[in-house]
Structures are given as C-alpha cells and as structure tokens.
Design a protein around this motif. Structure first.
Motif, PDB file in Angstrom:
ATOM      1  N   SER A   1    -161.747   7.120 -11.855  1.00 44.59           N
ATOM      2  CA  SER A   1    -160.408   6.927 -12.423  1.00 44.59           C
ATOM      3  C   SER A   1    -159.330   7.531 -11.530  1.00 44.59           C
ATOM      4  CB  SER A   1    -160.336   7.540 -13.821  1.00 44.59           C
ATOM      5  OG  SER A   1    -161.133   6.813 -14.735  1.00 44.59           O
ATOM      6  N   PHE A   2    -159.587   8.733 -11.016  1.00 40.78           N
ATOM      7  CA  PHE A   2    -158.578   9.356 -10.157  1.00 40.78           C
ATOM      8  C   PHE A   2    -158.404   8.562  -8.866  1.00 40.78           C
ATOM      9  CE2 PHE A   2    -156.848  12.272  -7.042  1.00 40.78           C
ATOM     10  CZ  PHE A   2    -155.792  12.841  -7.753  1.00 40.78           C
ATOM     11  N   ASN A   3    -159.488   8.049  -8.337  1.00 41.19           N
ATOM     12  CA  ASN A   3    -159.411   7.232  -7.135  1.00 41.19           C
ATOM     13  C   ASN A   3    -158.540   6.003  -7.374  1.00 41.19           C
ATOM     14  OD1 ASN A   3    -160.166   6.403  -4.413  1.00 41.19           O
ATOM     15  ND2 ASN A   3    -161.569   4.954  -5.372  1.00 41.19           N
ATOM     16  N   PHE A   4    -158.668   5.412  -8.561  1.00 42.11           N
ATOM     17  CA  PHE A   4    -157.826   4.263  -8.897  1.00 42.11           C
ATOM     18  C   PHE A   4    -156.363   4.668  -9.003  1.00 42.11           C
ATOM     19  CE2 PHE A   4    -155.493   1.823 -12.040  1.00 42.11           C
ATOM     20  CZ  PHE A   4    -155.634   0.533 -11.545  1.00 42.11           C
ATOM     21  N   ILE A   5    -156.108   5.781  -9.686  1.00 45.36           N
ATOM     22  CA  ILE A   5    -154.725   6.237  -9.864  1.00 45.36           C
ATOM     23  C   ILE A   5    -154.093   6.559  -8.515  1.00 45.36           C
ATOM     24  CG2 ILE A   5    -153.303   8.093 -10.835  1.00 45.36           C
ATOM     25  CD1 ILE A   5    -155.401   8.239 -13.126  1.00 45.36           C
ATOM     26  N   GLN A   6    -154.861   7.159  -7.626  1.00 45.19           N
ATOM     27  CA  GLN A   6    -154.333   7.582  -6.328  1.00 45.19           C
ATOM     28  C   GLN A   6    -154.304   6.449  -5.311  1.00 45.19           C
ATOM     29  OE1 GLN A   6    -156.726  10.359  -3.811  1.00 45.19           O
ATOM     30  NE2 GLN A   6    -154.924  11.691  -3.926  1.00 45.19           N
ATOM     31  N   ASN A   7    -155.364   5.640  -5.286  1.00 49.70           N
ATOM     32  CA  ASN A   7    -155.500   4.650  -4.210  1.00 49.70           C
ATOM     33  C   ASN A   7    -155.458   3.201  -4.680  1.00 49.70           C
ATOM     34  OD1 ASN A   7    -155.922   6.737  -2.239  1.00 49.70           O
ATOM     35  ND2 ASN A   7    -158.009   6.965  -3.028  1.00 49.70           N
ATOM     36  N   LYS A   8    -155.300   3.008  -6.000  1.00 46.06           N
ATOM     37  CA  LYS A   8    -155.188   1.654  -6.578  1.00 46.06           C
ATOM     38  C   LYS A   8    -156.412   0.797  -6.291  1.00 46.06           C
ATOM     39  CE  LYS A   8    -151.219   2.931  -7.975  1.00 46.06           C
ATOM     40  NZ  LYS A   8    -151.102   3.434  -9.368  1.00 46.06           N
ATOM     41  N   THR A   9    -157.578   1.432  -6.255  1.00 50.58           N
ATOM     42  CA  THR A   9    -158.827   0.680  -6.094  1.00 50.58           C
ATOM     43  C   THR A   9    -159.851   1.234  -7.070  1.00 50.58           C
ATOM     44  OG1 THR A   9    -160.584   0.056  -4.547  1.00 50.58           O
ATOM     45  CG2 THR A   9    -159.572   2.209  -4.216  1.00 50.58           C
ATOM     46  N   LEU A  10    -160.489   0.348  -7.834  1.00 49.71           N
ATOM     47  CA  LEU A  10    -161.463   0.765  -8.834  1.00 49.71           C
ATOM     48  C   LEU A  10    -162.862   0.423  -8.341  1.00 49.71           C
ATOM     49  CD1 LEU A  10    -161.635   2.001 -11.699  1.00 49.71           C
ATOM     50  CD2 LEU A  10    -161.763  -0.342 -12.577  1.00 49.71           C
ATOM     51  N   ILE A  11    -163.623   1.443  -7.978  1.00 50.30           N
ATOM     52  CA  ILE A  11    -164.978   1.235  -7.474  1.00 50.30           C
ATOM     53  C   ILE A  11    -165.947   2.136  -8.230  1.00 50.30           C
ATOM     54  CG2 ILE A  11    -164.303   0.486  -5.161  1.00 50.30           C
ATOM     55  CD1 ILE A  11    -164.795   3.327  -4.182  1.00 50.30           C
ATOM     56  N   ASP A  12    -167.170   1.665  -8.402  1.00 49.64           N
ATOM     57  CA  ASP A  12    -168.215   2.455  -9.051  1.00 49.64           C
ATOM     58  C   ASP A  12    -168.801   3.432  -8.047  1.00 49.64           C
ATOM     59  OD1 ASP A  12    -168.302   1.267 -11.709  1.00 49.64           O
ATOM     60  OD2 ASP A  12    -169.014  -0.540 -10.699  1.00 49.64           O
ATOM     61  N   LEU A  13    -168.812   4.694  -8.411  1.00 51.58           N
ATOM     62  CA  LEU A  13    -169.351   5.737  -7.545  1.00 51.58           C
ATOM     63  C   LEU A  13    -170.771   6.110  -7.977  1.00 51.58           C
ATOM     64  CD1 LEU A  13    -166.108   7.901  -7.256  1.00 51.58           C
ATOM     65  CD2 LEU A  13    -167.024   6.261  -5.597  1.00 51.58           C
ATOM     66  N   SER A  14    -171.466   6.843  -7.134  1.00 49.16           N
ATOM     67  CA  SER A  14    -172.899   7.074  -7.302  1.00 49.16           C
ATOM     68  C   SER A  14    -173.225   8.286  -8.173  1.00 49.16           C
ATOM     69  CB  SER A  14    -173.572   7.244  -5.942  1.00 49.16           C
ATOM     70  OG  SER A  14    -174.930   7.596  -6.100  1.00 49.16           O
ATOM     71  N   GLU A  15    -173.651   8.024  -9.406  1.00 53.03           N
ATOM     72  CA  GLU A  15    -174.164   9.103 -10.252  1.00 53.03           C
ATOM     73  C   GLU A  15    -175.470   9.655  -9.688  1.00 53.03           C
ATOM     74  OE1 GLU A  15    -171.836   6.177 -12.715  1.00 53.03           O
ATOM     75  OE2 GLU A  15    -173.663   5.991 -11.503  1.00 53.03           O
ATOM     76  N   GLN A  16    -176.281   8.783  -9.094  1.00 49.69           N
ATOM     77  CA  GLN A  16    -177.577   9.210  -8.576  1.00 49.69           C
ATOM     78  C   GLN A  16    -177.422  10.235  -7.461  1.00 49.69           C
ATOM     79  OE1 GLN A  16    -180.557   7.982  -9.966  1.00 49.69           O
ATOM     80  NE2 GLN A  16    -181.481   9.675  -8.840  1.00 49.69           N
ATOM     81  N   GLN A  17    -176.412  10.076  -6.630  1.00 48.55           N
ATOM     82  CA  GLN A  17    -176.160  11.063  -5.580  1.00 48.55           C
ATOM     83  C   GLN A  17    -175.926  12.443  -6.187  1.00 48.55           C
ATOM     84  OE1 GLN A  17    -172.738  10.328  -3.059  1.00 48.55           O
ATOM     85  NE2 GLN A  17    -172.872  12.341  -2.116  1.00 48.55           N
ATOM     86  N   LEU A  18    -175.168  12.490  -7.286  1.00 42.92           N
ATOM     87  CA  LEU A  18    -174.889  13.767  -7.940  1.00 42.92           C
ATOM     88  C   LEU A  18    -176.155  14.340  -8.560  1.00 42.92           C
ATOM     89  CD1 LEU A  18    -171.515  12.767  -9.661  1.00 42.92           C
ATOM     90  CD2 LEU A  18    -171.838  13.958  -7.477  1.00 42.92           C
ATOM     91  N   VAL A  19    -176.951  13.506  -9.213  1.00 41.39           N
ATOM     92  CA  VAL A  19    -178.204  13.962  -9.822  1.00 41.39           C
ATOM     93  C   VAL A  19    -179.145  14.521  -8.754  1.00 41.39           C
ATOM     94  CG1 VAL A  19    -180.288  13.205 -11.035  1.00 41.39           C
ATOM     95  CG2 VAL A  19    -178.050  12.376 -11.779  1.00 41.39           C
ATOM     96  N   ASP A  20    -179.235  13.859  -7.608  1.00 44.60           N
ATOM     97  CA  ASP A  20    -180.168  14.260  -6.549  1.00 44.60           C
ATOM     98  C   ASP A  20    -179.676  15.432  -5.711  1.00 44.60           C
ATOM     99  OD1 ASP A  20    -181.735  12.151  -7.373  1.00 44.60           O
ATOM    100  OD2 ASP A  20    -181.252  10.847  -5.674  1.00 44.60           O
ATOM    101  N   CYS A  21    -178.362  15.538  -5.541  1.00 44.65           N
ATOM    102  CA  CYS A  21    -177.830  16.455  -4.534  1.00 44.65           C
ATOM    103  C   CYS A  21    -177.111  17.685  -5.089  1.00 44.65           C
ATOM    104  CB  CYS A  21    -176.864  15.705  -3.608  1.00 44.65           C
ATOM    105  SG  CYS A  21    -177.612  14.279  -2.771  1.00 44.65           S
ATOM    106  N   VAL A  22    -176.612  17.608  -6.320  1.00 46.06           N
ATOM    107  CA  VAL A  22    -175.948  18.773  -6.919  1.00 46.06           C
ATOM    108  C   VAL A  22    -177.042  19.600  -7.597  1.00 46.06           C
ATOM    109  CG1 VAL A  22    -174.120  19.542  -8.477  1.00 46.06           C
ATOM    110  CG2 VAL A  22    -173.852  17.415  -7.205  1.00 46.06           C
ATOM    111  N   ILE A  23    -177.740  20.381  -6.803  1.00 46.11           N
ATOM    112  CA  ILE A  23    -178.984  21.043  -7.220  1.00 46.11           C
ATOM    113  C   ILE A  23    -178.997  22.496  -6.740  1.00 46.11           C
ATOM    114  CG2 ILE A  23    -180.335  18.909  -7.268  1.00 46.11           C
ATOM    115  CD1 ILE A  23    -181.289  19.537  -4.437  1.00 46.11           C
TER     116      ILE A  23
END
Length: 335
Positions: free
Chosen positions: A159-181
């Motif tokens: 959402s913030f990326n859309f507000i700031q850059n006017k582009t709505l893209i799906d980001l990777s939840e899996q990256q956070l699950v795997d890497c925020v450890i």
C-alpha cells in the motif's frame, strides 16, 4: 453434485445420525461443505471426530444467527471442522512466542524505527477506505502456516509503495517468512508466528522482492532471496509505532494503511457485520492484519489473510475503540 453420491453419503452416516440425533439436513450440510473444502482425513476415527466437531459448530452458528441482538453473523468456512482450541493452535501464532513478546523478548529493537508519533493536529476524514483509492492488493490466503505477520507487513509495504510510487504490486510474503528469522537477528519464527515490525526493519536493509519472483508456499524454507531481485520490489526508509489510542490510529489511517496485531481467537466463523465477539478481559495478540480504514461509525476495516471466501470477501469490520486489542501494537511506514 451427483445424487447417488449424496444418497450413499447419507447411508454411510446414518449410524452417526442415530447415535447423535443428527438430522438429514445436517448431513447434507456436512456433505456439501466437505466437498467444497476437499476434506481428506487420515482414517475413519478422525473423520468421525471431525464430523462431530462440524455438527457442533453448525449448531452454534445456527444459534448465533438466530439471536437478533448480535451485530454480526457467522457461517461455515474452511475452519468449520476445528474446535476453537484447534483453530487457535493451528492457524494463529504460537502462545509461547506471544508470551516471550509480552516479557519483552520480542519488543521493537530496530535502528530505523522512529519515535512514537502523537495524534496529528489536522482534520480527520469522516471515513476512509484505502481500497477505494486503489491502494490495496487482493486478499491472500496464508493457509495452514501462522505467517499472518508476514502478510500484514507485506500488505503494508504494498500500500505504501502505491501511495508513494503509484504502482500496485504484490510483494513476497515468503521472503519474509524465510528470511526474517533468528539467524538474521530477528525473533520471528516462520509459521509459528512473528512480528510485522521485524519485517519492516529487514526490508529497510535488504528490500523485499515481488511475489512472482519469490512466491508463497505456506511453509518455511531456507532464505534464498536474490538481493538483485529486490531492486524491482520495494525498500522502505522509515517506520513508526502508532500510540495506543483510537485518534492516533484514525490519524495514521488518514495517511496510509496500518499493520495491526489483534486477538483473533474468536474470528474463525465470522461472516459479515460489525464484530464485537472478543473477550476484552483476556486479550492475546495472536494474529496480525492490515487496517485499511474506518467507516462513519468508527468501525475499523481490516484486511485478513484467510482468503476471499472468509468474512466480507476477506475483510472484517471491527467495533470501535480497542476491540480485540486493535490499538495495542501498530506500525506504519512513513518513508
């Protein structure tokens, strides 16, 4: 559905019907639900147990919806063969992780975290819904992994990326699950649970790649992110903790959506309406969602991660004030 299959199912379940006073209507409801949710059980004992739980939940749903004093309705969904205790254990964050957080072991400790922001001295909108502004991606489904914290944080960054850059893209939840450890310095534990704030700190340093480059699998794996891929994703600069008042959350929502942690122990069968079914005297912050606005009556609007078939197309409206602990632990991106 095949008529012969329905008749056969009823015949097979007649012993249960006779011993537990189950009606043909209830049997048909179970047969339809089981087919829709593609349930497969390990053995006949588990199947019988799950049927018993289902019938109990079906009765509770009927009783709830027949009460004219209720402000929300409930219905059958993917959790309807689970007891409430099983739902909490399998779908929500693990209690020991929450207990450690409450003791201070999971508190925010991130270099890019700004000081708490007090209520802004500006006029608040009578209502706000970031979906209407095109700033919210589609509802996702975390499956049987307790990764709500990653979905809440990814949704916030989307959402913030859309507000700031006017582009709505799906980001990777899996990256956070795997890497925020823990190996990378964070107390979050994959499918057992974690903290959106850890995700924001991580993404401020590494960045987060897009969903198509690092898709979601509903399990935790080794961190395999290619830092070059995050250049096409999103990298935040700063974020804040929102103070624990309704005015502060409303003020924050006038700027962007907010990642919030709540008690979802009683959310399982929610269908629609204004939810006020939490035990306010015993709140456990065992789930994370994305607050995307509030209505004219100050009901909070939240985006969940249990798929679009749950709730109001994947969303819920929560009663005002600190319902389900929604004011207790909130973060927002500012740059």
């Amino acid at each position: 559905m095949n008529k012969k299959f329905i008749i056969l199912s009823i015949i097979m379940l007649m012993p249960l019907c006779l011993t537990q006073d189950i009606s043909v209507e209830q049997l048909l409801a179970h047969n339809k639900w089981s087919s829709q949710n593609q349930r497969v059980y390990l053995n006949d004992d588990e199947k019988l147990y799950r049927q018993t739980v289902f019938f109990d939940n079906l009765q509770k749903i009927k009783e709830h919806n027949s009460n004219p004093n209720k402000t929300y309705s409930v219905r059958l969904n993917q959790f309807s063969d689970m007891t409430r205790e099983e739902f909490v254990e399998k779908i929500l964050m693990k209690q020991d992780l929450i207990d450690n957080y409450m003791k201070g072991n999971g508190q925010y400790n991130n270099a890019n975290n700004e000081s708490q922001m007090n209520s802004q001295n500006h006029t608040l909108a009578a209502s706000i819904d970031w979906r209407k502004k095109g700033a919210v991606t589609s509802v996702k489904n975390q499956g049987g992994c307790g990764s709500c914290w990653a979905f809440s944080a990814a949704g916030l960054m989307e959402s913030f990326n859309f507000i700031q850059n006017k582009t709505l893209i799906d980001l990777s939840e899996q990256q956070l699950v795997d890497c925020v450890i823990p190996a990378n310095g964070y107390p979050s534990r994959g499918c057992d649970g974690g903290w959106p704030a850890n995700c924001l700190d991580y993404a401020s340093k590494v960045g987060i790649t897009t969903f198509d480059k690092y898709p979601y699998y509903s399990h935790q794996y080794n961190c395999t992110v290619n830092v070059k891929d995050t250049n096409n994703g999103f990298k935040l600069k700063k974020w804040i903790v929102i103070p624990n008042t309704s005015n502060d959350l409303k003020s924050a929502l006038n700027f962007s959506p907010v990642s919030v942690r709540i008690d979802a122990s009683s959310w399982g069968n929610y269908d629609s309406g204004i939810f006020n079914g939490c035990n306010q005297s015993q709140i456990s912050l065992n789930h994370a969602v994305l607050a995307i606005g509030y209505d004219e009556k100050d009901n909070w609007i939240v985006k969940n991660s249990w798929g679009p078939a749950w709730g109001e197309n994947g969303y819920m409206r929560l009663a005002p004030n600190n319902t389900c602990g929604i004011l207790s632990s909130n973060v927002q991106i500012t740059a």
